[in-house]
Design a protein around this motif. Structure first.
Motif, PDB file in Angstrom:
ATOM      1  N   VAL A 161       0.828  -1.210   0.000  1.00  0.00           N
ATOM      2  CA  VAL A 161       0.000   0.000   0.000  1.00  0.00           C
ATOM      3  C   VAL A 161       0.870   1.271   0.000  1.00  0.00           C
ATOM      4  O   VAL A 161       0.576   2.230  -0.712  1.00  0.00           O
ATOM      5  CB  VAL A 161      -0.966  -0.028   1.213  1.00  0.00           C
ATOM      6  CG1 VAL A 161      -1.499   1.339   1.549  1.00  0.00           C
ATOM      7  CG2 VAL A 161      -2.120  -0.993   0.927  1.00  0.00           C
ATOM      8  N   ALA A 179       8.759   0.723   2.198  1.00  0.00           N
ATOM      9  CA  ALA A 179       8.719  -0.387   3.168  1.00  0.00           C
ATOM     10  C   ALA A 179      10.108  -0.937   3.489  1.00  0.00           C
ATOM     11  O   ALA A 179      10.392  -1.291   4.637  1.00  0.00           O
ATOM     12  CB  ALA A 179       7.820  -1.501   2.636  1.00  0.00           C
ATOM     13  N   CYS A 223      -0.176   3.758   5.523  1.00  0.00           N
ATOM     14  CA  CYS A 223       0.153   2.441   6.097  1.00  0.00           C
ATOM     15  C   CYS A 223      -0.940   1.965   7.053  1.00  0.00           C
ATOM     16  O   CYS A 223      -1.219   2.604   8.062  1.00  0.00           O
ATOM     17  CB  CYS A 223       1.491   2.497   6.818  1.00  0.00           C
ATOM     18  SG  CYS A 223       1.870   0.928   7.652  1.00  0.00           S
TER      19      CYS A 223
HETATM   20  S1  SF4 Z   1       5.076  -0.279   5.642  1.00  0.00           S
HETATM   21 FE1  SF4 Z   1       2.829  -0.400   5.971  1.00  0.00          FE
HETATM   22  S2  SF4 Z   1       1.932   0.107   3.943  1.00  0.00           S
HETATM   23 FE2  SF4 Z   1       4.092  -0.369   3.617  1.00  0.00          FE
HETATM   24  S3  SF4 Z   1       4.148  -2.527   3.037  1.00  0.00           S
HETATM   25 FE3  SF4 Z   1       4.467  -2.419   5.282  1.00  0.00          FE
HETATM   26  S4  SF4 Z   1       2.408  -2.599   6.180  1.00  0.00           S
HETATM   27 FE4  SF4 Z   1       2.112  -2.142   4.015  1.00  0.00          FE
END
Ligand code: SF4
Ligand code: FES
Length: 254
Positions: A161, A179, A223
């Motif tokens: 996301v 991420a 997130c």
């Molecule tokens: S940081 Fe948050 S939005 Fe990004 S991949 Fe991980 S869980 Fe998903």
């Protein structure tokens, strides 16, 4: 038409294969209390008929945990990237529009290939190497406040996301996306993981690394796990800059 009963309308972007053109199909389903987007997709799968009564190919999507832990069911719902398993129909404006995340190649319909995220985790060595050939005994313990802090960072489910929300992650850029920064901060903070800190930071100095962030802050707002991504990006950038001095002057001089 199911005119007497309360219904829910969906407009779903379909794509038959990775190279074909997308198109939209509209659906009307009988409303049920506590319906979420996945249960609606399952209803379409059981009875693949569009709003005009035409029989269509069942819609494809990915899912696994059904409790916002695995990230597999992520898609764009009413313009916002999020997990479909926790998207409640009651809280969504209708018609509910479902689209695949465009940052990733579409496999079919709402299913995407998130390999680029896993490739970037490999690139920045987001793991702790362990010699599994003999019993190492218990690992070093982290002080409780640090463990709690690390737990928050460890909630990342590689859902994608934040990459979908980031304007700098696209087919024209090789930016690894937000991420991976967070994962590197997590592993560098681990007592055993810290042994490979320099290797991880050096990976960020290559193309697609720390230069790629435009500081739009979209990632941290998007997130679903509330991970402080921008703080992680700033921390990794700071450590990587320090590492580049170390590389230049030799670590014993700094
Ligand atoms: S940081 Fe948050 S939005 Fe990004 S991949 Fe991980 S869980 Fe998903
Ligand atoms: S199915 Fe795992 S996050 Fe939705």
């Amino acid at each position: 038409m199911m005119s007497d009963k309360k219904t829910v309308r969906f407009i779903i972007t379909r794509q038959d294969n990775p190279n074909s053109d997308p198109y939209q199909e509209e659906f009307e389903l009988e409303y049920r209390p506590n319906m979420n987007v996945i249960s609606a997709l399952m209803a379409i799968q059981r009875n693949p008929v569009d709003v005009k009564g035409n029989k269509i190919a069942p819609v494809s999507w990915d899912m696994n945990c059904l409790e916002e832990v695995c990230g597999a069911c992520s898609m764009v719902i009413n313009g916002k990237p999020r997990q479909s398993c926790t998207a409640l129909v009651d809280q969504l404006e209708q018609p509910i529009r479902l689209e695949p995340m465009r940052t990733f190649p579409v496999v079919r319909d709402l299913q995407v290939d998130r390999s680029r995220m896993f490739d970037s985790l490999k690139k920045v060595k987001a793991w702790i190497p362990i010699d599994g050939t003999y019993d190492l005994g218990p690992g070093p313990r982290m002080p409780e406040p640090k463990r709690q802090w690390a737990y928050e960072l460890s909630k990342c489910m590689t859902c994608g996301v934040c990459l979908e929300a980031c304007p700098n992650v696209n087919s024209k850029s090789d930016f690894i996306g937000p991420a991976a920064f967070n994962q590197v901060r997590l592993f560098n903070a681990h007592p055993t993981g810290a042994m490979n800190k320099a290797e991880r930071l050096n990976a960020f100095m290559e193309d697609g690394g720390m230069q790629g962030c435009g500081n739009s802050q979209n990632c941290v707002q998007s997130c679903p796990k509330g991970i402080p991504i921008t703080t992680s990006i700033a921390a990794v950038n700071r450590d990587a800059t320090f590492q580049s001095f170390k590389n230049f002057f030799g670590s014993d001089q700094i």
